[in-house]
Write an enzyme that holds these catalytic residues in place. Structure first.
Site, PDB file in Angstrom:
ATOM      1  N   GLN A 284      46.867  32.994  39.272  1.00  0.00           N
ATOM      2  CA  GLN A 284      46.390  31.664  39.632  1.00  0.00           C
ATOM      3  C   GLN A 284      47.530  30.662  39.654  1.00  0.00           C
ATOM      4  O   GLN A 284      47.528  29.724  40.452  1.00  0.00           O
ATOM      5  CB  GLN A 284      45.303  31.211  38.649  1.00  0.00           C
ATOM      6  CG  GLN A 284      44.010  32.023  38.761  1.00  0.00           C
ATOM      7  CD  GLN A 284      43.489  32.060  40.176  1.00  0.00           C
ATOM      8  OE1 GLN A 284      43.193  31.042  40.770  1.00  0.00           O
ATOM      9  NE2 GLN A 284      43.400  33.250  40.751  1.00  0.00           N
TER      10      GLN A 284
ATOM     11  N   PHE B 277      38.391  29.362  48.113  1.00  0.00           N
ATOM     12  CA  PHE B 277      39.091  28.095  47.910  1.00  0.00           C
ATOM     13  C   PHE B 277      38.168  26.901  48.110  1.00  0.00           C
ATOM     14  O   PHE B 277      38.610  25.824  48.483  1.00  0.00           O
ATOM     15  CB  PHE B 277      40.321  28.016  48.826  1.00  0.00           C
ATOM     16  CG  PHE B 277      41.125  29.287  48.847  1.00  0.00           C
ATOM     17  CD1 PHE B 277      41.738  29.731  47.683  1.00  0.00           C
ATOM     18  CD2 PHE B 277      41.239  30.060  49.991  1.00  0.00           C
ATOM     19  CE1 PHE B 277      42.467  30.914  47.678  1.00  0.00           C
ATOM     20  CE2 PHE B 277      41.949  31.243  49.990  1.00  0.00           C
ATOM     21  CZ  PHE B 277      42.559  31.669  48.835  1.00  0.00           C
TER      22      PHE B 277
ATOM     23  N   GLU C 206      41.958  26.300  39.094  1.00  0.00           N
ATOM     24  CA  GLU C 206      42.413  25.219  39.967  1.00  0.00           C
ATOM     25  C   GLU C 206      43.436  24.297  39.320  1.00  0.00           C
ATOM     26  O   GLU C 206      44.006  23.443  39.992  1.00  0.00           O
ATOM     27  CB  GLU C 206      41.208  24.404  40.444  1.00  0.00           C
ATOM     28  CG  GLU C 206      40.327  25.209  41.371  1.00  0.00           C
ATOM     29  CD  GLU C 206      39.050  24.469  41.712  1.00  0.00           C
ATOM     30  OE1 GLU C 206      39.086  23.662  42.642  1.00  0.00           O
ATOM     31  OE2 GLU C 206      38.022  24.692  41.051  1.00  0.00           O
TER      32      GLU C 206
ATOM     33  N   GLY D 139      37.942  27.138  31.777  1.00  0.00           N
ATOM     34  CA  GLY D 139      38.136  27.299  33.209  1.00  0.00           C
ATOM     35  C   GLY D 139      39.549  26.862  33.566  1.00  0.00           C
ATOM     36  O   GLY D 139      40.086  25.925  32.976  1.00  0.00           O
TER      37      GLY D 139
ATOM     38  N   ARG E  68      42.112  30.331  25.325  1.00  0.00           N
ATOM     39  CA  ARG E  68      42.561  31.716  25.241  1.00  0.00           C
ATOM     40  C   ARG E  68      42.857  32.260  26.636  1.00  0.00           C
ATOM     41  O   ARG E  68      42.074  32.051  27.561  1.00  0.00           O
ATOM     42  CB  ARG E  68      41.436  32.539  24.611  1.00  0.00           C
ATOM     43  CG  ARG E  68      41.775  33.979  24.349  1.00  0.00           C
ATOM     44  CD  ARG E  68      40.538  34.657  23.789  1.00  0.00           C
ATOM     45  NE  ARG E  68      40.840  35.940  23.189  1.00  0.00           N
ATOM     46  CZ  ARG E  68      39.915  36.744  22.691  1.00  0.00           C
ATOM     47  NH1 ARG E  68      38.648  36.375  22.695  1.00  0.00           N
ATOM     48  NH2 ARG E  68      40.245  37.903  22.165  1.00  0.00           N
TER      49      ARG E  68
ATOM     50  N   ILE F  63      36.257  36.032  43.641  1.00  0.00           N
ATOM     51  CA  ILE F  63      36.894  35.493  44.852  1.00  0.00           C
ATOM     52  C   ILE F  63      38.397  35.767  44.827  1.00  0.00           C
ATOM     53  O   ILE F  63      39.141  35.172  45.578  1.00  0.00           O
ATOM     54  CB  ILE F  63      36.600  33.990  45.014  1.00  0.00           C
ATOM     55  CG1 ILE F  63      37.157  33.174  43.845  1.00  0.00           C
ATOM     56  CG2 ILE F  63      35.109  33.750  45.124  1.00  0.00           C
ATOM     57  CD1 ILE F  63      37.016  31.669  44.047  1.00  0.00           C
TER      58      ILE F  63
END
Lengths: 208, 724
Positions: B623, B233, B691, B688, B613, B458
């Site tokens: 996520q 994180f 987050e 990406g 994608r 992670i």
């Protein structure tokens, strides 16, 4: 009941002591810093410095008996990880708050950081390494994969052990009940919805 | 093509993680390793005047106690070492929890006990640790990593003065801590001038270069190993001082040493999300078109660094607005260094999305409609048109799934039993990174495929997704692929932070796998013993581990047979630069606020995201559910409390720093994706993402609480007392 730990039938007596000649080596190699003058074996019997004497105990873990020499202050968690090399059980907080170290002792879920190894002689301890039957995963383990109930995996051994006990306790009557009774295990990746689904799945399979 | 990319493939690291077989950095056996434990400062400001180590040294099993008197002189390394100084190089104390000594012993228990026996004397000064106690007004720090803290576009002040409608909000947010379940762990093992670290590192190569600089070692002398990580994180992205001190001690003692931070130490040793203030002003036309955004923020900085992480990126980039003024100020305080924490922009984004909600009420306009009217297809700073942006579709998908059209246009209008029910929404946005990366793929004589790249997992699914990519590129089943990551002995790859992993490694992994495929096909068609001998290489298809003549499926060979006949493994590499970019989405939430107790439950959430994608719908959903729950923690629970007199953290544990538990997670959560490949992506159409799905959640919850109760709370977390 697949989660029931089996009593040991084969004894493997081994003493898992970390290196004992360490202090002396350090002292000779390092002139400048403050270094312990006397050579004291790692967990050797001693009463110096107010430390209670280390003692040899027998822990029954995943159906095998292990002789291990520990000081009374050694937690079950550190005995498992540092003495028996059973590192599947994780240390997250070392104070009973996160649940990553959950193991089964005589079938009950407990936080292994909050109990001392010497207190658990004669108990049947099950860790995440002892859950599968050979290559066949426990239904809870299967469900965690199927439902994607983990990400980093840091809390997962504790979640799984907790789930096994939660199912046996009968606290899986509804999703809401699972949510409450699985709240002692923090998942910082926060896979909670998937954990609930996995526990519900496994409960159906285990309890029929 | 087996077509695994895009499918919800189960995690390939599942079995090792559910059986306890996965070895995390604190689990790796290192023969002869001693145990280190840090003694940390009890004062926030001043200096160490004396350290008495005699009682600690007399404790059985203690090998050494090192202090500033014993430490070798070390070089403060560059980014990502954020701290600005290395502790134990002198007597100065800059914050509570700063390491002042390291105890090294044979066992964990001995090290912990002896650490408590080290007697440290201080000259202490009264510290200032919270923004309210700052000595002077905030200042504008110099650019951090070439990013300026003041950005102007147009004339925001003049546009605000002229605006038909104005909204002004002052928001605040408490200090937060990452709290990965796995504490930071480091094991340093020296062999002469060569150092191996078993390290909880989100970027093994960045850590390698940084630690090499500390000890003035050639970079190739350092190896960093982290095959699994128990959560990061952001906390494990930078190099922190405990790793340096432990490695220095191991070098002095010429013994490997393992050091694991205690949970309490993680509150002062490894970064945090800074305490934060925000003053945001919006100007708009009566039709809801933004004409001005002024966003001035204040972050808590340490006395040894000035990096600001709570960036106001969304104020600059998310909406069409010609006049923007962002100013990111800070105040220097006697606290530990802050750092990146999952979605650093979440803090400032709360102000923007809260102010927009307030604007929607001022205009009597639906908040989704307000956002639509300010949608842009252009990068507001470069003027370039986005190649692919489907945010409007996200609004459509999620609002429909949520049933947003049924929303009552009046606060406090819905009560269900003892609870007020409210709905809220916010746009989400995250700028993701991408780093140059490399990969290699080896096909063994046994037909097994080994992928090597020094990226990390992670928890986001790296192992699984890069295996899917190889399977598709080569036409082999997943179960013959073994991915090796998290070790600097592997081909260099970027760090796993800033949602950069997939954006960084997908292209290189795909290229390496295709090159390996082509090499094996080349071997087959040139081999007289192959049924494919003489077939043009471009007429060979690969699937299920077989090489097949596209016009005559009877002529086929297998990877295993071809490479076995060749007698040696076939290896190929792939590399390439990668592009950073933006991911978008929207989140709708339903909250229930207890009328008398002020307690808030988040009962229903619908999200929709445009992430290019979708490589794996399971891990992507992971996520989302994680991000939403992080957003709930940010909005309603998490806050680090400092004692203003001593500078200490009052709640450095998981029983008083509350993070969401299972019962706090929304029982109903729907995660939708647009799933349109981004033609500009260097990562097989993906962007990406990890987050993105936190960024809007706190504002959506605050907006829903307003809708439920008519009370606007701008200070996070929105704890029960603020609603009583």
């Amino acid at each position: 009941m697949p989660e029931s730990p089996h009593p040991a039938t084969t004894h493997t007596r081994r003493t898992v002591l970390k290196s004992t000649a360490v202090a002396a080596a350090g002292a000779t190699l390092v002139p400048a810093p403050a270094v312990a003058a006397s050579s004291v074996p790692a967990a050797a019997p001693t009463t110096a410095g107010g430390v209670a004497e280390a003692m040899e105990i027998t822990l029954s873990v995943n159906g095998r008996k292990h002789a291990v020499t520990v000081e009374p202050r050694v937690t079950l968690l550190d005995a498992l990880r540092e003495r028996l090399a059973l590192t599947g059980t994780k240390k997250g907080c070392d104070r009973g708050e996160c649940g990553a170290c959950t193991v089964l002792v005589d079938g009950e879920r407990i936080k292994s950081c909050l109990t001392l190894a010497v207190m658990r002689q004669g108990s049947a301890i099950t860790t995440v390494e002892g859950l599968a039957d050979g290559d066949r995963l426990h239904p809870v383990q299967e469900a965690f994969i199927r439902r994607d109930a983990f990400q980093c995996g840091g809390c997962t051994p504790g979640q799984i052990m907790s789930a096994v006990a939660c199912i046996r306790e009968g606290h899986t009557g509804s999703e809401e009940e699972i949510r409450q009774w699985m709240s002692g295990n923090i998942c910082r990746c926060a896979c909670y919805q998937n954990i609930v689904a996995a526990v519900a799945d496994a409960a159906r399979e285990v309890r029929g | 093509m087996t077509g695994l990319v895009g499918r919800p493939v189960a995690r390939v690291d599942g079995r090792v993680k559910v059986t306890g077989a996965a070895r995390y950095p604190a689990d790796d056996p290192v023969p002869g390793a001693l145990h280190g434990f840090l003694v940390t400062s009890e004062v926030a400001k001043g200096e160490v005047t004396d350290i008495d180590t005699s009682a600690a040294l007399a404790h059985p099993g203690v090998v050494a106690v090192l202090t500033h008197r014993d430490m070798p002189r070390l070089t403060v390394p560059p980014f990502p070492y954020l701290k600005g100084f290395i502790p134990m190089q002198d007597t100065a104390i800059h914050h509570v929890g700063q390491p002042v000594a390291i105890v090294v012993a044979n066992t964990v228990e001995q090290a912990h006990e002896a650490a408590a026996l080290v007697a440290v004397r201080y000259r202490a000064e009264r510290p200032r640790v919270v923004i309210d106690d700052a000595a002077g007004p905030p200042h504008l720090p110099p650019p951090f990593r070439n990013r300026p803290n003041e950005i102007k576009r147009g004339d925001a002040a003049a546009a605000l003065a002229r605006a038909e409608v104005r909204v002004e909000a002052r928001c605040s947010s408490a200090t937060r801590h990452h709290n990965p379940i796995e504490p930071h762990a480091t094991t340093a093992q020296w062999d002469g001038d060569r150092l191996t670290l078993h390290e909880t590192a989100q970027g093994v190569n960045l850590t390698k270069g940084t630690i090499a600089a500390v000890f003035a070692l050639p970079v190739e002398n350092v190896r960093v190993v982290a095959p699994y990580l128990g959560g990061g994180f952001g906390a494990k992205g930078p190099l922190w001082s405990h790793t340096i001190i432990n490695a220095a001690a191991a070098r002095v003692l010429r013994r490997p040493i393992r050091l694991v931070l205690s949970r309490a130490q993680m509150y002062t040793m490894a970064g945090h999300r800074s305490e934060f203030r925000q003053h945001i002003r919006l100007g708009a036309t009566r039709a809801g078109k933004l004409t001005a955004i002024l966003d001035t923020t204040t972050a808590q900085l340490s006395n040894t660094d000035e990096a600001i992480f709570n960036a106001s990126e969304s104020a600059r980039l998310l909406y069409d607005c010609p006049n923007v003024h962002v100013r990111q100020e800070g105040v220097r305080l006697d606290v530990a260094t802050s750092s990146y924490m999952r979605s650093p922009e979440t803090t400032a984004h709360f102000g923007l999305e809260t102010a927009l909600d307030e604007l929607s009420w001022a205009l009597d306009m639906d908040p989704v409609e307000l956002r639509r009217r300010n949608h842009t297809e252009f990068n507001q700073e470069t003027g370039q048109r986005f190649g692919s942006k489907h945010l409007l579709k996200c609004y459509d998908m999620a609002s429909q799934a949520f049933g947003w059209s049924q929303r009552k246009r009046k606060p406090g209008a819905t009560k269900d039993g003892d609870e007020y029910v409210g709905w809220g929404m916010a746009t989400e946005m995250h700028t993701f990174g991408a780093m140059p990366s490399n990969a290699s793929v080896t096909v063994g004589v046994d037909g097994k495929v080994v992928l090597r790249t020094a990226t990390q997992d992670i928890g986001t699914g790296t192992y699984t997704i890069i295996s899917q990519i190889v399977a598709d590129a080569m036409g082999v089943p997943l179960d013959v692929i073994q991915a090796h990551i998290g070790d600097t002995a592997l081909p260099v790859a970027g760090l796993s932070a800033a949602s950069a992993t997939i954006a960084s490694v997908s292209g290189p992994v795909d290229r390496a796998a295709r090159a390996a495929r082509d090499a094996v096909v080349g071997l087959a068609v040139a081999d007289e013993r192959s049924p494919l001998f003489g077939v043009p290489a471009d007429e060979v298809e690969t699937r299920h581990g077989h090489l097949i003549h596209s016009r005559n499926h009877q002529r086929r060979d297998s990877y295993r047979a071809v490479v076995s006949r060749a007698g040696e493994p076939v290896e190929a590499t792939g590399s390439g630069p990668n592009l950073p970019g933006l991911s978008y989405g929207v989140v709708f939430v339903e909250v229930r606020v207890h009328a008398r107790l002020g307690s808030v439950r988040v009962t229903r959430v619908v999200t929709a995201h445009d992430i290019g994608r979708v490589m794996n719908r399971r891990t992507a959903r992971g996520q989302v559910i994680g991000g939403v729950t992080w957003g709930i923690g940010h909005a309603l629970m998490e806050h680090t409390v400092y004692d203003r007199n001593s500078g200490r953290v009052v709640n450095p544990n998981l029983s008083t720093y509350l993070v969401p538990v299972c019962a706090d997670a929304p029982p109903a959560l729907e995660a939708l994706f647009v799933d349109e490949p981004d033609p500009g992506s260097t990562a097989l159409g993906a962007r990406g993402f990890g987050e993105t799905p936190i960024t809007g959640v706190p504002a959506a919850i605050g907006n829903a609480i307003y809708h439920a109760t008519g009370r606007r709370v701008r200070d996070l977390p929105i704890t029960q007392d603020k609603l009583l």
